[in-house]
Design a protein around this motif. Structure first.
Motif, mmCIF file in Angstrom:
data_model
loop_
_atom_site.group_PDB
_atom_site.id
_atom_site.type_symbol
_atom_site.label_atom_id
_atom_site.label_comp_id
_atom_site.label_asym_id
_atom_site.label_seq_id
_atom_site.Cartn_x
_atom_site.Cartn_y
_atom_site.Cartn_z
ATOM 1 N N ARG A 4 1.012 -1.209 0.050
ATOM 2 C CA ARG A 4 -0.006 -0.006 0.114
ATOM 3 C C ARG A 4 0.865 1.329 -0.149
ATOM 4 O O ARG A 4 0.597 2.166 -0.830
ATOM 5 C CB ARG A 4 -1.099 0.156 1.167
ATOM 6 N N ASN A 33 -3.859 -8.539 -8.740
ATOM 7 C CA ASN A 33 -4.714 -8.478 -7.827
ATOM 8 C C ASN A 33 -4.331 -7.867 -6.602
ATOM 9 O O ASN A 33 -4.663 -7.147 -5.885
ATOM 10 C CB ASN A 33 -5.101 -9.957 -7.243
ATOM 11 N N ALA A 34 -2.995 -7.948 -6.200
ATOM 12 C CA ALA A 34 -2.504 -7.168 -5.025
ATOM 13 C C ALA A 34 -2.461 -5.647 -5.275
ATOM 14 O O ALA A 34 -2.673 -4.965 -4.298
ATOM 15 C CB ALA A 34 -1.109 -7.759 -4.768
ATOM 16 N N TRP A 36 -4.786 -4.115 -7.124
ATOM 17 C CA TRP A 36 -6.095 -3.891 -6.747
ATOM 18 C C TRP A 36 -6.632 -3.664 -5.403
ATOM 19 O O TRP A 36 -7.118 -2.754 -4.759
ATOM 20 C CB TRP A 36 -7.049 -4.679 -7.581
ATOM 21 N N LYS A 37 -6.174 -4.667 -4.744
ATOM 22 C CA LYS A 37 -6.286 -4.608 -3.018
ATOM 23 C C LYS A 37 -5.660 -3.147 -2.250
ATOM 24 O O LYS A 37 -6.323 -2.742 -1.541
ATOM 25 C CB LYS A 37 -5.956 -5.949 -2.560
ATOM 26 N N ALA A 38 -4.611 -2.777 -2.751
ATOM 27 C CA ALA A 38 -3.942 -1.953 -2.438
ATOM 28 C C ALA A 38 -4.495 -0.535 -2.637
ATOM 29 O O ALA A 38 -4.687 0.355 -1.980
ATOM 30 C CB ALA A 38 -2.481 -1.580 -2.905
ATOM 31 N N ARG A 40 -7.845 -0.286 -3.321
ATOM 32 C CA ARG A 40 -8.955 -0.336 -2.472
ATOM 33 C C ARG A 40 -8.763 0.276 -1.096
ATOM 34 O O ARG A 40 -9.332 0.993 -0.637
ATOM 35 C CB ARG A 40 -9.454 -1.925 -2.387
ATOM 36 N N ALA A 41 -7.457 -0.227 -0.493
ATOM 37 C CA ALA A 41 -7.436 0.124 0.902
ATOM 38 C C ALA A 41 -6.935 1.561 0.745
ATOM 39 O O ALA A 41 -7.341 2.130 1.908
ATOM 40 C CB ALA A 41 -5.811 -0.383 0.971
ATOM 41 N N GLU A 44 -10.406 3.542 0.752
ATOM 42 C CA GLU A 44 -11.054 3.231 1.894
ATOM 43 C C GLU A 44 -10.403 4.347 3.069
ATOM 44 O O GLU A 44 -11.292 4.885 3.778
ATOM 45 C CB GLU A 44 -10.993 1.987 2.661
#
Length: 328
Positions: A4, A33-34, A36-38, A40-41, A44
């Motif tokens: 992140r 995918n990692a 994309w998750k970062a 999203r974090a 947020e």
């Protein structure tokens, strides 16, 4: 540094253009995918990240959350700072002092989005809501004798005033000794603290903290501050990272040669109480006098009704009348 944080640094470095997910993944050494998750974090947490098909991701220009990379992009390439950004702290000064005691190097900077217990002097609360201010503290290890510690505060006041003018284009003045005003309202305050070696009379470490009202808080200022507090920007656009960086740059330029006091005349020129009747709060009493000058140690020289003069090393001072005369 986790994915992140590394992604945020990469997006900050490419703020004006999109970066493809493939390139981000390759640069970071992680999967798509990692990435994309970062993303999203970060969203947020409040970061505004644009996404476009076949183009990738971009940190939006209006994004004004603080990050080390966001601040560093406004600093010279070879700067001396190790910048840490926290979402919430009790106060940046308290966090910087803790780190100084643990051996943090000079130039360690603590920046916070919000302070739960921000302080001014003497012991006053500094209103520090999230999303609207610049709250930062710098760990210092000065060779300056402790009895000249006020030079740190005065240098920070000049640096803060310069930074506000550079970033916002509005004149900034100083209210002796540690407040910055713009358009008649307080927009920044400074608190310098330190630990002193009693035998040598020198600092083991010092912490310079500054809080700036960059924008009006979403809910406005509390009632007790509404008539005196202001903000340096009109609320449009992202200014906080640039303001933080400019404060650091201007302060360090003065700090490196602080004992030469080259900023004295500028501090004096910006000090708007000079020549004015003032009320001085000292040791539990309020007294009136006229502010006439600063001495070489940045003490406020006041004139009593009987025309004698005193140099005040400290004290809360405000413009006004109605207090009994100062007794020599």
């Amino acid at each position: 540094m986790n994915t992140r944080d590394r992604l945020l640094r990469l997006l900050e470095g490419n703020r004006e253009r999109f970066v493809s997910g493939e390139r981000l993944a390759e640069t970071l050494g992680v999967s798509r995918n990692a990435v994309w998750k970062a993303v999203r974090a970060l969203r947020e947490e409040g970061y505004v990240i644009d996404a476009a098909t076949n183009r990738g991701y971009r940190l939006a220009q209006e994004n004004d959350l603080l990050s080390p990379a966001g601040i560093e992009r406004f600093l010279p390439e070879r700067h001396p700072f190790d910048i840490v950004v926290r979402k919430r702290v009790d106060s940046t000064n308290a966090e910087a002092r803790r780190r100084a005691l643990e051996g943090a190097a000079e130039g360690t900077v603590i920046v916070a989005e919000e302070q739960r217990a921000g302080r001014g002097r003497p012991g006053k609360r500094f209103y520090s809501p999230p999303g609207s201010g610049v709250y930062l503290s710098v760990v210092l290890r000065p060779t300056l004798p402790a009895d000249r510690g006020q030079l740190l505060t005065c240098a920070a006041a000049v640096a803060g005033a310069r930074a506000i003018e550079r970033v916002c284009g509005c004149e900034a003045l100083i209210k002796w000794v540690n407040d910055i005003y713009m358009d008649g309202r307080k927009v920044a305050g400074i608190l310098t603290e330190g630990m002193v070696d009693i035998e040598s009379g020198r600092f083991e470490h010092a912490v310079m903290g500054i809080g700036v009202n960059a924008k009006m808080p979403a809910a406005g200022f509390p009632a007790e501050l509404a008539d005196v507090a202001g903000a340096v920007a009109d609320g449009a656009g992202a200014v906080r990272a640039e303001l933080a960086a400019t404060i650091l740059e201007e302060f360090w330029r003065l700090y490196e040669r602080i004992e030469e006091r080259r900023f004295f005349e500028e501090y004096r020129r910006r000090c708007f109480l000079l020549g004015q009747p003032v009320v001085v709060a000292r040791d539990g009493s309020r007294v009136r006098a006229r502010a006439v000058d600063l001495d070489d140690d940045f003490r406020l020289v006041v004139e009593l009704p009987d025309k004698t003069r005193l140099a005040l090393p400290y004290g809360e001072v405000s413009a006004g009348r109605g207090a009994p005369p100062l007794q020599s």
